[in-house]
Design a protein around this motif. Structure first.
Motif, PDB file in Angstrom:
ATOM      1  N   LYS A 212      -0.799   4.971   0.357  1.00 23.68           N
ATOM      2  CA  LYS A 212      -0.036   6.063   0.877  1.00 23.68           C
ATOM      3  C   LYS A 212      -0.465   7.055   1.768  1.00 23.68           C
ATOM      4  CE  LYS A 212       3.114   9.702  -1.107  1.00 23.68           C
ATOM      5  NZ  LYS A 212       3.675  10.421  -2.335  1.00 23.68           N
ATOM      6  N   PRO A 213      -0.192   7.765   2.786  1.00 18.91           N
ATOM      7  CA  PRO A 213      -0.999   8.307   3.601  1.00 18.91           C
ATOM      8  C   PRO A 213      -1.461   9.340   2.949  1.00 18.91           C
ATOM      9  CG  PRO A 213       1.290   7.818   4.672  1.00 18.91           C
ATOM     10  CD  PRO A 213       1.298   7.185   3.523  1.00 18.91           C
ATOM     11  N   PRO A 214      -2.967   9.478   2.904  1.00 16.21           N
ATOM     12  CA  PRO A 214      -3.666  10.494   2.077  1.00 16.21           C
ATOM     13  C   PRO A 214      -3.467  12.073   2.341  1.00 16.21           C
ATOM     14  CG  PRO A 214      -5.204   9.571   3.625  1.00 16.21           C
ATOM     15  CD  PRO A 214      -3.691   8.887   3.677  1.00 16.21           C
ATOM     16  N   VAL A 215      -3.172  12.677   1.480  1.00 15.11           N
ATOM     17  CA  VAL A 215      -3.161  14.182   1.610  1.00 15.11           C
ATOM     18  C   VAL A 215      -4.229  14.860   0.619  1.00 15.11           C
ATOM     19  CG1 VAL A 215      -1.872  16.345   1.398  1.00 15.11           C
ATOM     20  CG2 VAL A 215      -0.577  14.217   2.012  1.00 15.11           C
ATOM     21  N   ILE A 216      -5.322  15.225   1.318  1.00 17.28           N
ATOM     22  CA  ILE A 216      -6.670  15.915   0.650  1.00 17.28           C
ATOM     23  C   ILE A 216      -6.582  17.513   0.861  1.00 17.28           C
ATOM     24  CG2 ILE A 216      -8.908  15.892   0.632  1.00 17.28           C
ATOM     25  CD1 ILE A 216      -8.795  12.654   1.442  1.00 17.28           C
ATOM     26  N   HIS A 217      -6.726  18.011  -0.160  1.00 19.02           N
ATOM     27  CA  HIS A 217      -6.785  19.568  -0.304  1.00 19.02           C
ATOM     28  C   HIS A 217      -8.077  20.032  -0.484  1.00 19.02           C
ATOM     29  CE1 HIS A 217      -5.369  23.402  -2.133  1.00 19.02           C
ATOM     30  NE2 HIS A 217      -5.487  23.432  -1.174  1.00 19.02           N
ATOM     31  N   TRP A 218      -8.537  21.021   0.239  1.00 18.73           N
ATOM     32  CA  TRP A 218      -9.707  21.709  -0.005  1.00 18.73           C
ATOM     33  C   TRP A 218      -9.513  23.110   0.101  1.00 18.73           C
ATOM     34  CZ3 TRP A 218     -13.168  25.308   2.451  1.00 18.73           C
ATOM     35  CH2 TRP A 218     -14.170  25.358   2.050  1.00 18.73           C
ATOM     36  N   ASP A 219      -9.830  23.848  -0.870  1.00 18.65           N
ATOM     37  CA  ASP A 219      -9.657  25.513  -0.928  1.00 18.65           C
ATOM     38  C   ASP A 219     -10.972  25.996  -0.916  1.00 18.65           C
ATOM     39  OD1 ASP A 219      -9.113  28.264  -2.069  1.00 18.65           O
ATOM     40  OD2 ASP A 219      -7.325  27.100  -3.098  1.00 18.65           O
TER      41      ASP A 219
END
Length: 383
Positions: A212-219
């Motif tokens: 699945k198209p990756p959704v990577i979060h960095w805060d």
């Protein structure tokens, strides 16, 4: 340790191998009840079969679900057998592993460098598709309409004054599939791209994974800048930084440092990243979409984003709509002015709803009284 090649029934490990008609081993998969045992079994299997460890590459390791399986056998691995058959390999094993009610078993999968090189040289067309379906997350139409611009797969800055949980909304709305390499090998350096923490598998090949198209979060408030570095995990083997793991998908940055955003934008414009690993200068292609999630757009003035999305705080109608849906009651218009302006956001409604549910359990009051009490609490007044 006992002789690995001896076929028998076991309750601690089993080894599968893919072999050529001439007997050459090109594929190895070890199942074991622990990581340490899996590594030990793999090492001994290589020794017993006179295989140089440097001729093989570990392409996948970690726990694998065996829920519902009483045993792991060549018969239970029909999909693997079919995959290897298409590569001209026959699946064999050293026996049977009884799972004894376990839900997961550790596995290590390794393939020969010759096989990897052969497979990577093949041009296999995989249909890729990335799209959004915001109807699944129930956003007000004016917000979903603006976020639909993300389907253009262009870098975007989101002025998030609505305090929307952008990473979660995008993860829950994105659909489709893309192909990513399990790893990238350049001049003897191996970069592992596929990561089960970030990638949801839709299909698998030896050298590629359909995800699945990756959704990577960095805060920036809680995550480390080291996440954008290549991390050495074994000799000549590195874990890819986040921007490589986001290949074909989205890298969402919440209030990131300006210098980080500028670096990533320049990297994307160049189309590659240059890095020195083990004294070797290598170049790697990059392909990801940046989303900057911020309430302070002035921090990024002068940086060029093809897309800018403004998510404003709620007006009265939207506040009433979202709050009514969250509480499951009809909110009288006259109650809305009791809430501070800063709570007219998605996060504000989440906080109000949480307080509402707790008060509902502890106090025997009608909905309007409870709503007034919540408004007093969040505004610092007297309930």
């Amino acid at each position: 340790m006992e002789e690995i090649n001896k076929p028998k029934e076991r309750d601690d490990f089993v080894v599968f191998a893919g072999i050529r008609p001439d007997g050459k081993i090109e594929f190895i998969k070890v199942y074991a009840i622990s990581e340490d045992l899996a590594i030990a079994v793999l090492e001994q299997f290589l020794r017993e079969n006179n295989i140089y460890p440097s001729d093989f590459i570990v392409i996948q390791k970690g726990f694998e679900s065996v829920k519902g399986k009483e045993a792991i056998t060549t018969r239970s691995e029909e999909e693997l057998s079919a995959t290897l058959s298409r590569l001209g390999l026959r699946l064999v094993s050293n026996g049977i592993l009884y799972t004894k009610g376990r839900d997961k078993i550790y596995q290590i999968t390794a393939i020969s460098k010759d096989l990897l090189e052969t497979e990577m040289s093949k041009e296999e067309k995989i249909i890729e598709d990335v799209k959004f379906n915001f109807s699944k997350v129930g956003l007000p139409e004016k917000y979903s309409r603006r976020l639909n611009l993300l389907s253009l797969m262009e870098d975007a800055l989101i002025l998030n004054r609505a305090e929307l949980d952008v990473p979660t909304i995008i993860k829950n709305s994105i659909e489709g599939r893309i192909s990513i390499p399990r790893l990238i090998e350049v001049e003897g350096i191996i970069i592992r791209v596929f990561d089960e923490e970030y990638h949801e598998v839709k299909g698998s090949h030896l050298d590629k994974v359909i995800v699945k198209p990756p959704v990577i979060h960095w805060d920036a408030h809680i995550d480390s800048i080291e996440d954008f570095s290549f991390k050495n995990i074994e000799e000549n083997i590195y874990s890819a930084p986040l921007f490589l793991k986001a290949m074909g998908g989205f890298l969402i940055l919440t209030e990131p440092p300006r210098d980080l955003v500028r670096m990533l934008l320049k990297m994307k414009k160049r189309g590659e990243v240059k890095v020195t690993l083990n004294g070797r200068r290598i170049r790697l292609p990059v392909n990801f979409t940046i989303i900057v999630d911020t309430k302070y757009p002035e921090n990024y003035s002068g940086l060029k984003f093809p897309i800018r999305i403004n998510l404003p705080p709620f007006d009265d109608d939207t506040f009433k709509q979202v709050l009514s849906k969250a509480l499951g009651v009809t909110i009288p218009t006259g109650v809305l002015p009791m809430f501070p302006e800063e709570y007219r956001t998605f996060l504000g409604v989440e906080i109000i709803a949480n307080l509402w549910r707790k008060l509902t359990k502890s106090k025997n009051k009608d909905s309007i009284e409870l709503l007034r009490e919540v408004a007093a609490i969040v505004s610092g007044g007297t309930p």
